[in-house]
Scaffold this motif. Structure first.
Motif, short mmCIF file in Angstrom:
data_model
loop_
_atom_site.label_atom_id
_atom_site.label_comp_id
_atom_site.label_asym_id
_atom_site.label_seq_id
_atom_site.Cartn_x
_atom_site.Cartn_y
_atom_site.Cartn_z
N SER A 384 0.90 -1.13 0.01
CA SER A 384 0.10 0.13 0.06
C SER A 384 0.85 1.22 0.06
O SER A 384 2.06 0.99 0.23
N SER A 385 0.41 2.34 -0.36
CA SER A 385 1.06 3.58 -0.25
C SER A 385 -0.07 4.72 -0.19
O SER A 385 -1.30 4.47 -0.38
N GLU A 386 0.25 5.82 0.63
CA GLU A 386 -0.73 6.92 1.03
C GLU A 386 -0.13 8.23 0.54
O GLU A 386 1.14 8.55 0.18
N VAL A 387 -1.15 9.10 0.09
CA VAL A 387 -0.74 10.59 -0.27
C VAL A 387 -1.76 11.62 0.27
O VAL A 387 -2.97 11.24 0.56
N LEU A 388 -1.15 12.73 0.72
CA LEU A 388 -2.31 13.63 1.52
C LEU A 388 -2.45 15.00 0.62
O LEU A 388 -1.51 15.30 -0.39
N THR A 389 -3.53 15.48 0.60
CA THR A 389 -3.91 16.73 -0.11
C THR A 389 -4.57 17.49 0.91
O THR A 389 -5.44 17.08 1.70
N LYS A 390 -4.41 18.95 0.72
CA LYS A 390 -5.20 19.86 1.67
C LYS A 390 -6.41 20.51 1.20
O LYS A 390 -6.12 20.75 -0.11
#
Length: 395
Positions: A384-390
């Motif tokens: 798995s992999s994760e990414v953040l966005t505001k």
């Protein structure tokens, strides 16, 4: 006085005509249907790669709405993503069914314009020879050997007899080559090789003909592998087995098409072992059996699966209360890939939030309380992999 009046009237007529022409020119400029172009017009990629097409509006009255469709009217596919304004179409982990044409359609109040991009899937050649050998033939009899090939671009096909570079006369179509062999004596027997070659690689198939009741005219080396296609996961070890026959006993060696062997490799007899494989280790591996009489090759195609790598189309979004929000999560890696959106911290997701299986988060009407950091987690069978966005909502 009359003359001056006529001149004044003529002058006024000319001014009106000029104003009309300028007005028409302005209407032509401001009332223009869209003109679009696409880059690249054509693309050729391998299976598993990523490709993007960019549709650009070169002129036309705003606003212009962009949309993409397949030229065969089929759905775009779950691995096809569009940018926020619809200008960029991206295909991740390309599959065979993605091949074909894609239309960019630009629409405004004055009309519609369409331009087309084309995607071709490149595939290394593969060969299948029938009947499989060894074949025993009586003296004076004939046998037909058929070679079937696949690959993109279309490979060239040729038949030769092992030990000779002379191409044999065969009946060919786009995907087959049929060779008729008449065996009159032991000299007519031997190993016959079908070769398919393109810029994506080389593949060979072999069949041995023997005179019934006797031995082969010559015992050339012949290489074969236990598996022609292997799949592994990043970090695993892979072993490829090659068997060689011939007299004298041939020497077996391994190589990789257009690249050196991975540095973490071991050769033991006819077996090649790769440790801690990565995506870069995918490709075609060649087993070579060599003796004083010549050489023979067999091929293994290795595909290495990888965990997803997640990204978003935008790192930060600023909107007003009541606006609609669309956050697109993308992931490179082995499919199928599952997506899950959450909010960072203790804040809960908006009651009106919707998520799709292709990684899109939608909120129909934003509130001030929807401000915050959102996390997309992409998961497949490898990892798995994760990414953040505001997201910032300002009144």
């Amino acid at each position: 006085m009359s003359c001056n009046l006529q001149l004044s009237i003529q002058w006024l007529v000319e001014i009106c005509d000029c104003l009309k022409r300028q007005c028409c020119l302005l209407m032509a400029v401001w009332g223009q249907s869209p003109v679009v172009s696409v880059q690249p017009r054509t693309a050729a990629v391998k299976l598993g790669e990523t490709v993007s097409f960019h549709c650009r509006v070169t002129s036309g009255s705003q606003p212009v709405q962009l949309e993409w469709k397949r030229t065969n009217n089929q759905p775009l596919g779950d691995n096809v993503k569009l940018g926020p304004d619809g200008a960029v179409l991206t295909i991740t982990n390309v599959r065979l069914r993605n091949q074909g044409g894609y239309r960019c359609i630009a629409t405004n109040a004055q009309g519609k314009e369409t331009t087309t991009a084309s995607l071709t899937i490149r595939q290394p050649p593969k060969v299948r020879v029938t009947p499989s050998g060894p074949l025993s033939v009586r003296a004076g009899e004939s046998v037909t050997l058929e070679c079937s090939v696949t690959g993109k671009p279309r490979p060239s096909i040729s038949w030769t007899k092992q030990g000779s570079d002379t191409e044999l006369v065969s009946t060919t179509t786009e995907t087959t080559a049929s060779l008729q062999v008449t065996v009159m004596s032991a000299e007519d027997a031997g190993i016959f090789v079908c070769r398919a070659q393109s810029r994506e690689g080389l593949a060979e198939g072999r069949v041995e003909l023997r005179v019934e009741g006797g031995a082969s005219a010559r015992v050339f080396p012949q290489a074969s592998v236990t598996e022609t296609d292997l799949t592994a996961v990043e970090g695993q070890s892979v072993t490829m087995h090659c068997h060689a026959t011939g007299s004298p006993t041939p020497v077996v060696s391994w190589s990789k098409l257009r690249a050196p062997l991975p540095w973490q490799h071991k050769v033991n007899g006819g077996s090649l072992t790769l440790n801690n494989v990565g995506r870069q280790d995918s490709g075609q591996y060649i087993c070579n059996a060599t003796s004083a009489l010549g050489f023979s090759e067999a091929y293994v195609q290795l595909e290495v699966d990888s965990p997803p790598y997640a990204t978003t189309l935008t790192e930060e979004t600023v909107a007003r209360p009541g606006d609609a929000l669309r956050l697109q999560c993308l992931a490179h890696g082995s499919h199928p890939i599952r997506f899950r959106w959450t909010r960072v911290g203790r804040a809960s997701m908006s009651p009106g939030a919707e998520t799709t299986k292709d990684g899109l988060l939608k909120i129909a009407k934003l509130k001030l309380t929807d401000s915050g950091t959102y996390k997309c987690v992409a998961t497949n069978h490898v990892g798995s992999s994760e990414v953040l966005t505001k997201v910032t909502v300002r009144a």
